[in-house]
Structures are given as structure tokens and as C-alpha cells.
Scaffold this motif. Structure first.
Motif, short mmCIF file in Angstrom:
data_model
loop_
_atom_site.label_atom_id
_atom_site.label_comp_id
_atom_site.label_asym_id
_atom_site.label_seq_id
_atom_site.Cartn_x
_atom_site.Cartn_y
_atom_site.Cartn_z
N TYR A 90 1.97 -7.27 14.16
CA TYR A 90 2.17 -6.79 12.79
C TYR A 90 1.89 -5.30 12.66
O TYR A 90 2.53 -4.60 11.87
N ARG A 91 0.91 -4.81 13.41
CA ARG A 91 0.64 -3.37 13.38
C ARG A 91 1.84 -2.59 13.90
O ARG A 91 2.17 -1.51 13.38
N VAL A 126 6.02 -3.65 11.00
CA VAL A 126 5.67 -4.02 9.63
C VAL A 126 6.70 -4.97 9.03
O VAL A 126 6.36 -5.79 8.16
N TYR A 152 5.55 -8.39 9.81
CA TYR A 152 4.45 -8.73 8.90
C TYR A 152 5.00 -9.17 7.55
O TYR A 152 4.57 -10.17 6.98
N LEU A 195 -4.47 -6.49 6.91
CA LEU A 195 -3.57 -5.48 7.48
C LEU A 195 -3.60 -4.24 6.59
O LEU A 195 -3.59 -4.33 5.37
N GLY A 196 -3.64 -3.09 7.24
CA GLY A 196 -3.70 -1.84 6.48
C GLY A 196 -5.11 -1.30 6.32
O GLY A 196 -5.29 -0.21 5.79
N GLY A 226 -3.54 -1.07 11.11
CA GLY A 226 -2.35 -0.76 10.32
C GLY A 226 -2.64 0.38 9.37
O GLY A 226 -3.67 1.05 9.47
N HIS A 286 1.40 -1.12 5.32
CA HIS A 286 1.10 -2.56 5.35
C HIS A 286 0.54 -3.02 4.00
O HIS A 286 0.90 -4.11 3.52
N TYR A 316 2.13 -5.76 1.37
CA TYR A 316 1.30 -6.85 0.85
C TYR A 316 1.49 -7.00 -0.66
O TYR A 316 1.73 -8.11 -1.18
#
Length: 393
Positions: free
Chosen positions: A10-11, A14, A17, A64-65, A75, A79, A83
Motif C-alpha cells: 500500500y505504501r 496508493v 490501498y 496508512l499515511g 505512507g 494515503h 482514506y
């Protein structure tokens, strides 16, 4: 399926993700409960949001982020933007804790990484949330005139003074307070940012009941409050730099999240208008939709700049002006379309739903005032971006 096991992918990607988080929300067994939930108090709303965050944290989706050091999964701001987009697209209400997290979290990570690694994971998992304690009586948009005083006493700061309009203050576990450590004449050069636990001796929290009846804000009194010096965010007398760094997130990431919330509200209103056969406000609906989309486009560029590590200066005032007025316009439209229900109530409409709509409308009355009024933002744009002649006073 969870984000913890796939964090590395996911990193790097995106879009994956986004796709997997969307599928998770679609398959979530309690999504309908989350989607339909309404509240009659700010306390109940935050309590429900805490449960949502605990579940999302356990599965890793809201991590994430955020840096690994603070409980995240790595992230960047992109991210976090995704979300909010996916929660909004699923017509789910964003947990209210995110409003202050997006404002306070990045500043803590940047200026006080030890504090961030110690406390931010509790924010992400919903077990605690904090208040932003800046404004004072007679010191609103002019933060350089703050009078709450912190005296340095060895390894401690001793704080005395009063704050008002502290966001989520009635239930906050901690507050990030901007206090004066220099002389009154030092203005912004004599301010310090400090993290204070609300159960510290000498801290008194008095909830403020808004026009809606909800206690979303608080007045906070500091009477000889002793705080360890390691709770300082940044440097003594360096609070203005922290404030300016924080503001770009308050107007960028926070603004982007708010606009996704506004899109959800428009989506729900559209469903209502179709069901009720309402046609009178269709043109206005389209105009406001375009207003929100334009504000989103502006804040999206700010989010991209933040993700690249750029410092966003006075141009963030454009973001603040656009998303504040757009949020207000959306809620004005909701009131006008559903005025008979919101004013008089109806036995066939859930009372908690109407109470939530009223509370949201009331709160957005302050949308162009809090965090720096619209007039202040226009002044910043005129002075620093357009270089217009100074206003004669």
C-alpha cells in the motif's frame, strides 16, 4: 483482508490501498449501522467514533499515511486523503476525532517526535483525543495577543490563564495549548506550544453549550498548572513556528477531510430530494456542488504539496476561505430543502437525525470565523498574495 499485512504494498501503490479499502468498507458487516448512526450529543458522537477508530486501527486502514514511529504504517498525506475519500464515497460519517488529529498530529510529529511516538498511537486507535487550545477572551484571530502565561521554573512550566473555544475540550484527554513565555510586547516571538493533560492539578474544564445544545467546545482555566518541560512542542518562545506549520494542515488536510464530509452530505441530500420529489432547489444544488468540487481541487493541490514535503505559506488562506464558505453553503441548502422538518420536526423522521442536521447547521455558522475569520483570510490574501495597497484604518 487487512492493511497491516499489506502495508508495504500500500505504501508503494496508493491505488491498491484505495481499491482494497473500498472493498473492505463494502463488505463491512456493520457498515449500515455506521452509515445510519445519528446522535443527540457530542459526547455520544465521539464515543461512537472511538469504536470506529479502534476497529479501523486493528485492521490497519486508518494507519496508512502516518509514520510507523507513532503507530502508523507509513505512507504520506496522499494515503490519508484517499482514506477520507473512500469513507465519504461509502456515505459513512468521518469520525469526529479526525478533525483535531489532522491539525495537531503533524505538528507534534515534526516538532516533538518523542511526544508523538509516546502519545499519537492512542489518538489513532480512538482511545483518546485532544483539544486545540489557542483562542482566549479578547484574543481570537490575533494569536499574537495571547495572555495565558507560562513561567519557566527549572524543569517545569507553570501555566496561568484562560482559554476558550477549545475544540473537543469537554472530553479531551489532552490539549495543545499556545501560551506566552515572553513579554506581552514580544507578540508572536514570545509564544510557546505545550501539551497539557486535562487531569493535571489546576486544570479546570468548563464545557460550552452551543446554540444546538451540544457541548463541542470548552473553556479551560489554568491555575498554577505544572507541566514538565519535555511537554514543550518545539522550543521555548518558538510556538509561532509550530503554529504556522500547524495551520497549513488545518487548512489543507483538515479542509480536504471536511470537503469529503460535505460531499457525503450533498449525496444524502440528493437522495432525499429524489425521494421527496423536490425540484425547486436543483439549480442551487448544482451550483453548490460545483463550489465544493472547486474547493476540493484547491485543497487537493495543497495535500499534494504537503506530501512532497513543501511548506505551504499564506496561500493556504485561499483553502480556508473556500472550504469554510462551501461547508456553510451545503448546510444552508440542507436547511432550506428540509426546513419544515428541521424547524418543526416530524413524527415519521428520526428525531436524532434531525437533531444532528440542526447541530451541523449551527456549527457551520462558525465555519468562516473559527481558525481565522474569513475577513482575516481575505486580508492575508490581499496583503501577501495579491500585494494590494494596505487598507486605510
Amino acid at each position: 483482508m487487512n492493511a497491516v499485512d499489506n502495508a508495504a504494498e500500500y505504501r508503494a501503490d496508493v491505488s491498491r490501498y484505495r481499491r482494497d479499502f473500498r472493498r473492505y468498507l463494502q463488505e463491512l458487516s456493520w457498515a449500515d449501522q455506521w452509515r445510519a448512526v445519528s446522535f443527540t450529543s457530542a459526547e455520544d458522537e465521539l464515543a461512537f467514533g472511538s469504536k470506529v477508530l479502534a476497529e479501523l486501527y486493528a485492521q490497519g486502514w486508518n494507519r496508512l499515511g502516518w509514520p510507523v514511529e507513532v503507530g502508523g504504517l507509513g505512507g504520506d498525506e496522499i494515503h490519508r486523503a484517499v482514506y477520507y475519500e473512500e469513507i465519504g464515497a461509502a456515505m459513512l460519517p468521518i469520525p469526529a476525532q479526525h478533525w483535531t488529529l489532522e491539525t495537531l498530529g503533524p505538528a507534534l510529529i515534526h516538532f516533538a517526535p518523542d511526544l508523538a511516538s509516546q502519545y499519537l498511537s492512542g489518538y489513532l486507535d480512538g482511545s483518546e483525543w485532544w483539544g486545540q487550545s489557542f483562542s482566549e477572551p479578547e484574543s481570537g484571530s490575533d494569536l499574537a495577543s495571547l495572555r495565558t502565561r507560562a513561567s519557566v521554573d527549572g524543569d517545569e512550566l507553570v501555566i496561568n490563564g484562560q482559554k476558550i473555544w477549545t475544540s473537543q475540550g469537554p472530553t479531551a484527554r489532552r490539549v495543545v495549548a499556545l501560551v506566552r513565555t515572553g513579554t506581552p510586547e514580544s507578540r508572536h516571538r514570545g509564544l510557546t506550544m505545550v501539551l497539557v493533560d486535562t487531569d493535571t492539578p489546576g486544570v479546570t474544564v468548563r464545557p460550552i453549550a452551543l446554540a444546538s445544545g451540544r457541548r463541542e467546545l470548552a473553556e479551560i482555566f489554568f491555575d498554577d498548572v505544572h507541566v514538565p518541560r519535555e511537554r514543550v512542542i518545539g522550543e521555548i518562545d518558538g510556538g509561532w513556528a509550530v503554529t504556522m506549520y500547524l495551520m497549513q494542515y488545518e487548512r489543507g488536510m483538515y479542509g480536504y477531510a471536511v470537503l469529503n464530509k460535505a460531499m457525503t452530505e450533498l449525496g444524502r441530500l440528493r437522495e432525499y430530494m429524489v425521494t421527496a420529489g423536490s425540484t425547486a432547489d436543483r439549480a442551487r444544488f448544482g451550483e453548490i456542488y460545483i463550489q465544493v468540487v472547486c474547493a476540493q481541487a484547491r485543497t487537493a493541490e495543497t495535500v499534494r504539496r504537503l506530501a512532497r514535503g513543501e511548506i505551504v505559506g499564506p496561500e493556504s488562506s485561499v483553502d480556508k476561505l473556500l472550504f469554510g464558505t462551501a461547508e456553510k453553503a451545503v448546510n444552508d441548502l440542507v436547511l432550506d430543502v428540509r426546513r419544515d422538518q428541521m424547524v418543526g420536526g416530524r413524527p415519521d423522521v428520526d428525531a436524532a437525525e434531525l437533531d444532528s442536521l440542526r447541530a451541523e447547521w449551527w456549527y457551520t455558522r462558525a465555519g468562516t470565523v473559527m481558525g481565522g475569520s474569513a475577513e482575516v483570510q481575505r486580508g492575508i490574501i490581499a496583503d501577501h498574495l495579491l500585494r494590494l495597497p494596505k487598507e486605510k484604518r
